[in-house]
Design a protein around this motif. Structure first.
Motif, PDB file in Angstrom:
ATOM      1  N   VAL A  69      24.975  29.386  11.106  1.00 44.70           N
ATOM      2  CA  VAL A  69      24.901  28.741  12.416  1.00 44.70           C
ATOM      3  C   VAL A  69      24.223  27.382  12.256  1.00 44.70           C
ATOM      4  O   VAL A  69      23.116  27.293  11.721  1.00 44.70           O
ATOM      5  N   ILE A  70      24.892  26.333  12.721  1.00 38.97           N
ATOM      6  CA  ILE A  70      24.344  24.982  12.671  1.00 38.97           C
ATOM      7  C   ILE A  70      23.900  24.586  14.072  1.00 38.97           C
ATOM      8  O   ILE A  70      24.710  24.517  14.994  1.00 38.97           O
ATOM      9  N   ASP A  71      22.599  24.345  14.234  1.00 36.05           N
ATOM     10  CA  ASP A  71      22.031  24.011  15.535  1.00 36.05           C
ATOM     11  C   ASP A  71      21.854  22.496  15.648  1.00 36.05           C
ATOM     12  O   ASP A  71      21.013  21.903  14.970  1.00 36.05           O
ATOM     13  N   PHE A  72      22.659  21.875  16.510  1.00 34.18           N
ATOM     14  CA  PHE A  72      22.632  20.421  16.643  1.00 34.18           C
ATOM     15  C   PHE A  72      21.368  19.899  17.352  1.00 34.18           C
ATOM     16  O   PHE A  72      21.167  18.695  17.437  1.00 34.18           O
ATOM     17  N   SER A  73      20.542  20.805  17.869  1.00 35.26           N
ATOM     18  CA  SER A  73      19.317  20.356  18.526  1.00 35.26           C
ATOM     19  C   SER A  73      18.212  20.071  17.518  1.00 35.26           C
ATOM     20  O   SER A  73      17.165  19.519  17.871  1.00 35.26           O
ATOM     21  N   GLY A  74      18.433  20.443  16.249  1.00 34.95           N
ATOM     22  CA  GLY A  74      17.424  20.228  15.215  1.00 34.95           C
ATOM     23  C   GLY A  74      17.460  18.817  14.658  1.00 34.95           C
ATOM     24  O   GLY A  74      18.252  17.972  15.076  1.00 34.95           O
ATOM     25  N   GLU A  75      16.591  18.545  13.682  1.00 31.51           N
ATOM     26  CA  GLU A  75      16.548  17.230  13.054  1.00 31.51           C
ATOM     27  C   GLU A  75      17.806  17.003  12.227  1.00 31.51           C
ATOM     28  O   GLU A  75      18.364  17.934  11.636  1.00 31.51           O
ATOM     29  N   ARG A  76      18.224  15.742  12.148  1.00 33.93           N
ATOM     30  CA  ARG A  76      19.472  15.398  11.474  1.00 33.93           C
ATOM     31  C   ARG A  76      19.504  15.863  10.012  1.00 33.93           C
ATOM     32  O   ARG A  76      20.497  16.416   9.552  1.00 33.93           O
ATOM     33  N   ALA A  77      18.395  15.633   9.299  1.00 30.60           N
ATOM     34  CA  ALA A  77      18.360  16.005   7.876  1.00 30.60           C
ATOM     35  C   ALA A  77      18.609  17.500   7.688  1.00 30.60           C
ATOM     36  O   ALA A  77      19.335  17.916   6.783  1.00 30.60           O
ATOM     37  N   GLY A  78      17.995  18.305   8.546  1.00 30.11           N
ATOM     38  CA  GLY A  78      18.176  19.752   8.458  1.00 30.11           C
ATOM     39  C   GLY A  78      19.597  20.174   8.800  1.00 30.11           C
ATOM     40  O   GLY A  78      20.159  21.082   8.167  1.00 30.11           O
TER      41      GLY A  78
END
Length: 359
Positions: A69-78
């Motif tokens: 699962v990729i959460d777009f609310s996180g930091e870009r690098a992560g």
């Protein structure tokens, strides 16, 4: 979801397999075509060799698969690291907190389903393995390299970095894909509404441009040209009084280019990024020639629509084209302008391609 099948049937020879692959590929019907043909067993090209399947089987016999699962609310690098890891290890992932309205997602899925359910003759027009094609329908990008084919068909649309001409998209997907791309580019939930789409299409297909609207005797500016109030407010000067907005057209002096090009190049870049146009001085072009060019351009735009319409196109490879708003389907509002674009370099342009009034 990719699917692979295994059987104890002996493998075919390389020549036989290549012929089967070619027949499948040249049918341009994909996996859906195989199903529609009424098959009673899975074709050999989709069967995974038993030794490969055995090598992947876990000792316990149980398969535990978790979709990343990729959460777009996180930091870009992560986020970037997560995408890379998922692509390298699993080959797919789920995106959450992407800001895309559920209705748009549902409409995208419905449009994709409608495309794949369409007749083979309709889908076949988009079937290709040509890498440079920005819109292509195909089955198994690695068909001729993989040990076994995957049970999937794909419609691939490359929407950037250059805007994609909506006319290249399949008709059943055109509206929702363009809506989605406009939302992504502008950061709004919908930059091209369902009401606005027919207006854009009618304006574009008239091939008459802004001049055609004026000649038609319009009494008010069409909605597609109206800048949204929130955008207009954001662009107001700090004082809030637009009548006193300080604005100057950037001037690029080519006289300095002979000694140092870097200054002129920096000026062009800055003007293009901040204003969108600039004035060039000390360019060495005779005033008479400039006046003749302006007069010829005016004469072209004053021509009847039937004459100008021959040059109207959104085809990128055309070296001579008359059109209006290169980003018509991507921008939140259209600009009040028509353009004759002539690409004179690097390859010389055949003068016969130019309109007679500009030739």
């Amino acid at each position: 979801m990719t699917m692979a099948f295994v059987t104890s049937v002996g493998t075919s020879t390389n020549d036989d397999r290549l012929q089967e692959l070619k027949s499948f590929d040249e049918s341009k019907a994909g996996v859906k075509g195989v199903v529609d043909s009424g098959i009673t067993h899975v074709p050999r090209i989709f069967l995974r060799p038993p030794e490969d399947l055995a090598a992947d089987a876990p000792v316990s016999g149980e398969i535990h698969l978790t979709v990343p699962v990729i959460d777009f609310s996180g930091e870009r690098a992560g986020v970037v690291a997560g995408v890379r890891r998922a692509a390298e290890t699993v080959g797919l992932f789920q995106v959450v907190n992407h800001g895309m309205p559920a209705k748009v997602v549902e409409e995208m899925a419905a449009a994709a389903r409608e495309f794949h359910e369409a007749a083979q003759e309709a889908k076949g027009e988009h079937y290709t393995r040509e890498k440079k094609k920005r819109v292509k329908y195909g089955s198994n990008f690695d068909l001729y390299r993989s040990k076994y084919a995957s049970w999937r068909d794909t419609l691939f649309c490359n929407m950037g970095p250059e805007p994609l001409d909506p006319q290249e998209l399949p008709l059943v997907c055109r509206k929702i894909i363009t809506n989605h791309n406009g939302s992504r580019r502008t950061g709004s939930s919908t930059s091209i509404s369902h009401d606005r789409w027919p207006e854009l299409k009618a304006f574009d297909e008239s091939k008459s441009g802004v001049k055609g609207l004026v000649d038609a005797g319009i009494t008010k500016v069409p909605r597609i040209f109206v800048m949204p109030r929130e955008d207009l407010a954001a662009g107001d000067s700090v004082s809030g009084d637009r009548s006193h907005t300080q604005f100057r057209i950037p001037v690029i002096d080519l006289k300095a280019v002979a000694g140092d090009r870097s200054g002129a190049l920096a000026g062009v870049r800055r003007a293009a990024e901040t204003v969108g146009f600039f004035q060039v001085v000390n360019h060495g072009v005779p005033v008479k020639l400039l006046e003749d060019m302006v007069a010829a351009a005016r004469e072209l735009h004053e021509l009847p629509q039937e004459v100008k319409g021959e040059y109207y196109t959104r085809e990128k490879k055309k070296k001579v084209k008359y059109w209006t708003n290169f980003d018509l389907y991507q921008s939140k509002y259209a600009n009040w302008r028509d353009t004759l674009n002539c690409t004179m370099a690097p390859e010389p342009l055949d003068p016969q391609e130019l309109p007679p009034v500009r030739r």
